[in-house]
Scaffold this motif. Sequence first.
Motif, PDB file in Angstrom:
ATOM      1  N   TRP A 769       0.782  -1.174   0.054  1.00 27.50           N
ATOM      2  CA  TRP A 769      -0.193   0.135   0.164  1.00 27.50           C
ATOM      3  C   TRP A 769       0.935   1.362   0.038  1.00 27.50           C
ATOM      4  O   TRP A 769       0.650   2.253  -0.727  1.00 27.50           O
ATOM      5  CB  TRP A 769      -0.846  -0.106   0.985  1.00 27.50           C
ATOM      6  CG  TRP A 769      -2.084  -0.893   1.192  1.00 27.50           C
ATOM      7  CD1 TRP A 769      -2.381  -1.472  -0.266  1.00 27.50           C
ATOM      8  CD2 TRP A 769      -2.764  -1.824   2.173  1.00 27.50           C
ATOM      9  NE1 TRP A 769      -3.588  -2.167   0.414  1.00 27.50           N
ATOM     10  CE2 TRP A 769      -3.698  -2.427   1.580  1.00 27.50           C
ATOM     11  CE3 TRP A 769      -2.615  -1.544   3.576  1.00 27.50           C
ATOM     12  CZ2 TRP A 769      -4.808  -3.104   2.416  1.00 27.50           C
ATOM     13  CZ3 TRP A 769      -3.602  -2.259   4.219  1.00 27.50           C
ATOM     14  CH2 TRP A 769      -4.685  -3.081   3.663  1.00 27.50           C
ATOM     15  N   LEU A 774      -0.366   4.880  -1.353  1.00 29.96           N
ATOM     16  CA  LEU A 774      -1.718   5.126  -0.094  1.00 29.96           C
ATOM     17  C   LEU A 774      -0.841   5.321   1.050  1.00 29.96           C
ATOM     18  O   LEU A 774       0.218   5.000   1.288  1.00 29.96           O
ATOM     19  CB  LEU A 774      -2.292   3.695  -0.415  1.00 29.96           C
ATOM     20  CG  LEU A 774      -3.082   3.220  -1.651  1.00 29.96           C
ATOM     21  CD1 LEU A 774      -3.601   2.192  -1.532  1.00 29.96           C
ATOM     22  CD2 LEU A 774      -4.015   4.462  -2.249  1.00 29.96           C
ATOM     23  N   GLU A 932      -7.354  -5.843  -1.778  1.00 30.73           N
ATOM     24  CA  GLU A 932      -7.869  -4.486  -2.757  1.00 30.73           C
ATOM     25  C   GLU A 932      -8.946  -4.159  -2.521  1.00 30.73           C
ATOM     26  O   GLU A 932      -8.920  -2.925  -2.707  1.00 30.73           O
ATOM     27  CB  GLU A 932      -7.768  -5.702  -4.007  1.00 30.73           C
ATOM     28  CG  GLU A 932      -7.895  -4.718  -5.396  1.00 30.73           C
ATOM     29  CD  GLU A 932      -8.027  -5.745  -6.484  1.00 30.73           C
ATOM     30  OE1 GLU A 932      -8.394  -5.211  -7.383  1.00 30.73           O
ATOM     31  OE2 GLU A 932      -7.916  -7.037  -6.406  1.00 30.73           O
ATOM     32  N   ALA A 935      -8.439  -1.388   0.248  1.00 25.08           N
ATOM     33  CA  ALA A 935      -7.442  -0.173  -0.315  1.00 25.08           C
ATOM     34  C   ALA A 935      -8.583   0.615  -0.958  1.00 25.08           C
ATOM     35  O   ALA A 935      -8.390   1.837  -0.958  1.00 25.08           O
ATOM     36  CB  ALA A 935      -6.311  -0.803  -0.978  1.00 25.08           C
ATOM     37  N   THR A 936      -9.432  -0.030  -2.046  1.00 27.12           N
ATOM     38  CA  THR A 936     -10.296   0.948  -3.003  1.00 27.12           C
ATOM     39  C   THR A 936     -11.352   1.750  -2.069  1.00 27.12           C
ATOM     40  O   THR A 936     -11.578   2.965  -2.190  1.00 27.12           O
ATOM     41  CB  THR A 936     -10.838   0.026  -3.769  1.00 27.12           C
ATOM     42  OG1 THR A 936     -10.033  -0.802  -4.578  1.00 27.12           O
ATOM     43  CG2 THR A 936     -11.875   0.777  -4.416  1.00 27.12           C
ATOM     44  N   GLY A 940      -8.137   4.718  -0.753  1.00 27.92           N
ATOM     45  CA  GLY A 940      -7.785   5.344  -2.099  1.00 27.92           C
ATOM     46  C   GLY A 940      -8.146   6.797  -2.343  1.00 27.92           C
ATOM     47  O   GLY A 940      -8.825   7.154  -0.953  1.00 27.92           O
ATOM     48  N   GLN A 941      -7.948   7.486  -3.177  1.00 32.03           N
ATOM     49  CA  GLN A 941      -8.547   8.928  -3.335  1.00 32.03           C
ATOM     50  C   GLN A 941     -10.045   8.979  -3.324  1.00 32.03           C
ATOM     51  O   GLN A 941     -10.678   8.067  -3.959  1.00 32.03           O
ATOM     52  CB  GLN A 941      -7.894   9.662  -4.618  1.00 32.03           C
ATOM     53  CG  GLN A 941      -6.582   9.644  -4.785  1.00 32.03           C
ATOM     54  CD  GLN A 941      -5.990  10.517  -3.710  1.00 32.03           C
ATOM     55  OE1 GLN A 941      -6.605  11.649  -3.322  1.00 32.03           O
ATOM     56  NE2 GLN A 941      -4.837  10.334  -3.139  1.00 32.03           N
ATOM     57  N   ARG A 943     -12.076   8.435  -1.040  1.00 34.04           N
ATOM     58  CA  ARG A 943     -12.584   7.444  -0.246  1.00 34.04           C
ATOM     59  C   ARG A 943     -14.002   8.051   0.549  1.00 34.04           C
ATOM     60  O   ARG A 943     -13.770   9.065   0.879  1.00 34.04           O
ATOM     61  CB  ARG A 943     -11.436   6.833   0.965  1.00 34.04           C
ATOM     62  CG  ARG A 943     -11.097   7.740   1.706  1.00 34.04           C
ATOM     63  CD  ARG A 943      -9.699   7.181   2.390  1.00 34.04           C
ATOM     64  NE  ARG A 943      -9.158   7.954   3.298  1.00 34.04           N
ATOM     65  CZ  ARG A 943      -8.311   8.730   3.183  1.00 34.04           C
ATOM     66  NH1 ARG A 943      -7.818   9.004   1.883  1.00 34.04           N
ATOM     67  NH2 ARG A 943      -7.608   9.427   4.104  1.00 34.04           N
TER      68      ARG A 943
END
Length: 952
Positions: A769, A774, A932, A935-936, A940-941, A943
Amino acid sequence: MRTPAIDNSFLRSRFARRMFLLFVLSALVPAALAAMLSYMQTAVQLREQSSRQLLITGKSLGLEVFRRLSAAERELVAVGQGMLRQQADGGAGWSASATGSAFTAVIAIPGKDSAVGSAGAFPMLTAVQRRQLEAGRSVLVLRERTDGTSDIMLVRAQVPGASGSGLLAGVLDYDRLWSLEDLYTEPDGLLVLSDDGSLVHGTPDSYRHYRSVNGEGPSNGASGYQTWEWEGARYLAGYWTLFTPSGFSGPELVFVLSRPEAAVLAPISSFRALNGAVLLLSMLVISLVAARTIRRRLQPLATLHTATRRIARGDFGGRVEIDSDDEFTVLGDAFNAMTTRLADQFTSISTMVEIDRLILSSFDARFITATVLGRVRDLTPCTAAALLVLDEEVDGRGAVAFTAAAPEAAIAEADVTLSQRELGLLADNPDCLLLQHGGHDLAFVGSLAWPDVARILVFPLFIQQQLAGAFLFGYRALPEEPEACAGLRKFVDHVAVALSNAGWEERLYHQAHYDTLTNLPNRALLKDRLQQALARAQRSRGIVGVLFLDLDNFKLVNDSLGHAVGDAYLKSVAAVLQGSVREVDTVVRFGGDEFLVIVPDIDGVVDPVSELGLIAAKIQQAVQREFTIDGHTLHTKVSIGIAAYPKDGAEVDELIRNADAAMYLAKNNGRSRYEFFAPELNAVASRRLQVEQELRAALARGEFVVRYQPKVAGGSRELAGAEALISWNHPQHGMVGPSEFIGLAEETGLIVDIGAWVIRSVCTQLAAWRDAGLEPKPVAINVSARQFGSPDFTAKLFAALADSSITPDLIELEITESMVMSDTDDSIARLADLRSRGVRLSLDDFGTGYSSLSYLRKMPIHTLKIDKSFVDEIVTDQDSYAIVAATVYLAHTLGLEVVAEGVESPEQFRLLQGMNCDVIQGYYISPALDAELFATRFLGQGRDLRLGGRMP
């Protein structure tokens, strides 16, 4: 008689002066040295005996306070029952007078309007104490008073076992609880301390004095002696610990009794003064008759010197015989009088110490009786003695032990019955009663075989202000000393204390080793009895049977008819079981509706299957009957598992475990039957072996998966971190949760390798990450006890961090209380080392284990994690809400962060926010996600935490 003048020629003679000086030195120096040795030896004995007396008196006071606490507990139960009747009858059946005299205030908390007195601030209860309350037991808590002492409060549930029923708290009457003048007449020398060293009872000045010298005071759970000096005065003390946690789940109380050494040595002050007078008188006599009588006068001094040294050794039997016509005869008589008085004092003290030793070392009332009857001759010149002990259950009935007061006299016993008139005669003369032998005041005295007894002194014996018997001394002629009766009265009081403590010791032993509901032996006594049976069987090559019994469908009785009916049902079954076995067999209540029967001393040539099968069938036949409990008819059936030594095991735990396994086989085969432990039961073990092999293969094939469940800040709802949760992607069964295999992995030791794999996987993922741009958050990893205890755990952890270039603050290790309790000092040291190196530490499942505040404050942790079982009911259960709120407050007070797990509803989330809970975790926010998806949604951006679950 005129004193002769000193001859001038004697004064002019150098030889005479030298002989005079030599005579004075030779006579007076040994006498002074002997006196000093005697005084020092006597002082040492008095110090030792006084310290022992203080310790024993402290124990007596402690047991008396325990008895009063038990009485207050019964009164509180009665008050609670009265409140319930009042509520049920709409106000009738209970009043403030029901509180009796043990409490100054009784209050219902919460949701109850009825209150007596004012309880003031209510101390916070721990989770352990809450569980004790739910189990129907009382809890003891302390509340500080304005004078620095502490009030004692007894707390219990109004309806034991009923959720939300409220509490009943009683503040004990401080003056009544500590009114111990009957047992101890020096209140300024008594301090009662709690296990944290705070003052419970005593004067604040004495407490400050004690703390300034002794710090926190003696260690808990112990007894012993202390000495200290304060402002030039020396003090002797004894302390004894009352183990209140076992009876009331409260702090231990340490009773400290002290006396100034000057008071202890007061009885020999006259002895010291007398010796000074003896020395001065000796010098005067020597000066008057030095030349003519020096040789003759040396003999009396030598005699006194020898006698003094004999006294210093504790020998008071000999007398000084001085044949002289001057002051030496008077001196010899005074010395003999002093020796006689000291002998009487030491004999009395020695006898008292012997009785007090019994209080500490014996709870056999017959042994105590035999000892005191054998020692009465040391206290008083009686020709016979008897001890009457009344029965506590039957009014007027008792037993008398009597003997002639001679060293070899035998002790006889007889059962007696006293009329109400005779009982009243004893009660109305509490100090002493003088009788004529052969009179009719006490009819049973005429049956005692006492020769040469004309007068009888009767001292009524009281225990807790209740007539418990009497001590009788028979004389040809009464002693002339006026203090004789006072000394005997004190002796009788010591006998009463010894007998009282014998009764208390027996009851305490019974409470510790027998089940309170069924009165059957409990687990503590089970292992002792079974170990003894195995030892006998090993010597005689015999067989021991273990029968594990479980009532079929007992849970339905509790669920449908209530716990009161269930308890009565268990008592009835226990009585039937006790009557259906041999006298040498032991029936034990193992727990709940489970019983265990030990069948010892089976002949090795007998077929154990046939013998134990007959016993099991007899038990089933006896138990399978109808029980009528509170108007309900219950049909009883029982499943029995049987194991036998040595065929099915050689150790206690192994036999119990195998009998338990056989019982479950009986359950699986249709219930209401008995089964023997057999190799077929190993099928279960084979299945466990198969799962173990699959686990080893899964680790090698990479079938384990780590998922991440997010944790959010309670206030801002921002992502605070995640918890790593392992799952098993089984080739045949699909995704298997950790609850299905972690326990087996822990037992087999595979948890060490699996745990190391989880740590490496998390470190690798955090690095991935980070490399992807991230911002990783701290990830919590559960650590098992076995993994934490492995010698290379710390090395493997930091190797994984180094290989991934991850800083230690991104790893949070979740430990449990049980991990630390196995080896407290070593575990805390290892945790402190991890914290010092930057690793975050979290205490998981708080409230479900030991929950000891004394260990919590020592643990070098960052976070306290509240168990899901408490969070589940915070919306519907006021007690759960209070526990969680108190835990949050406690953690914040200790500077710890709080995490609440298992949050599944918006109501739970809002309540935890209102408590200022730092971090919240659960399905309401999001289930565990693969790396995954986590993180998404959370790293992530752009979020949005709402994407992770149901949280708005």
